[in-house]
Write a protein that holds these residues in place. Structure first.
Motif, short mmCIF file in Angstrom:
data_model
loop_
_atom_site.label_atom_id
_atom_site.label_comp_id
_atom_site.label_asym_id
_atom_site.label_seq_id
_atom_site.Cartn_x
_atom_site.Cartn_y
_atom_site.Cartn_z
N UNK A 276 0.84 -1.20 0.00
CA UNK A 276 0.00 0.00 0.00
C UNK A 276 0.88 1.25 0.00
N UNK A 277 2.03 1.20 0.68
CA UNK A 277 2.96 2.33 0.65
C UNK A 277 3.49 2.51 -0.77
N UNK B 216 -4.04 5.17 0.02
CA UNK B 216 -4.45 5.74 1.31
C UNK B 216 -5.59 4.95 1.95
N UNK B 217 -6.45 4.34 1.16
CA UNK B 217 -7.57 3.58 1.73
C UNK B 217 -7.08 2.35 2.50
N UNK B 218 -6.12 1.63 1.92
CA UNK B 218 -5.57 0.46 2.61
C UNK B 218 -4.78 0.89 3.83
N UNK B 219 -3.98 1.94 3.70
CA UNK B 219 -3.21 2.43 4.84
C UNK B 219 -4.13 2.88 5.97
N UNK C 106 -0.56 11.11 4.76
CA UNK C 106 -0.32 12.28 3.91
C UNK C 106 1.09 12.23 3.31
N UNK C 107 2.08 11.88 4.13
CA UNK C 107 3.46 11.79 3.66
C UNK C 107 3.66 10.73 2.59
N UNK C 108 2.96 9.61 2.73
CA UNK C 108 3.04 8.55 1.72
C UNK C 108 2.48 9.05 0.39
N UNK C 109 1.40 9.82 0.45
CA UNK C 109 0.73 10.28 -0.76
C UNK C 109 1.48 11.43 -1.45
N UNK C 110 2.00 12.40 -0.67
CA UNK C 110 2.59 13.59 -1.29
C UNK C 110 4.12 13.61 -1.29
N UNK D 102 8.29 5.06 -2.34
CA UNK D 102 8.90 3.74 -2.36
C UNK D 102 8.46 2.97 -3.59
N UNK D 103 9.42 2.28 -4.20
CA UNK D 103 9.17 1.49 -5.39
C UNK D 103 9.18 0.00 -5.08
#
Length: 142
Positions: free
Chosen positions: A38-39, A44-47, A72-76, A81-82
């Motif tokens: 999810x990251x 964001x829904x799974x997180x 928010x940090x994961x999204x923007x 992370x790949x």
């Protein structure tokens, strides 16, 4: 002969309990994988579903975030992370809590630049109403 059979059965039980993962341990390992995916997917829904409302998410840099700031940090960004490769993972269940430790090697993009990051993780998952939620995470530098 009877002592030999009893000894054999006891040894089998000890070996089985040492090496076999419990059902919850397997579930937690799968949830950690889902969480990492999810990251990567910036989902964001799974997180939101996997993170406890009282989440304390601590990065190896020392940055501490609550649930909203983490998602928010994961999204923007600035880090995206790949991939994650986990090693030395252990899962220990204690009551309604699960303690997960592992070493992560990740491919990421930081401010537009490709980087490889290696760090340790300690994750605490809590089971509430039949669902496991991440309540605390501490990353640490290696």
């Amino acid at each position: 002969m009877r002592k030999g059979i009893i000894t054999f059965v006891i040894c089998c039980f000890i070996v089985n309990s040492t090496f076999a993962q419990s059902k919850d341990q397997k579930i937690i390992a799968e949830i950690v994988s889902t969480f990492n995916n999810a990251i990567i997917a910036t989902d964001s829904l799974v997180l939101d579903r996997l993170a406890h409302n009282d989440l304390s998410y601590c990065h190896s840099s020392g940055l501490i975030q609550n649930k909203a700031a983490f998602i928010h940090g994961v999204i923007v960004g600035p880090n995206f992370f790949k991939s994650f490769q986990l090693s030395d993972e252990t899962v220990r269940i204690t009551g309604k809590d699960a303690i997960v430790r592992h070493i992560a090697t990740a491919q990421a993009v930081n401010n537009g630049k490709a980087v490889e990051i290696k760090f340790g993780n300690l994750m605490i998952w809590q089971k509430n109403k039949g669902q496991w939620k991440l309540i605390a995470r501490q990353g640490y530098k290696l």
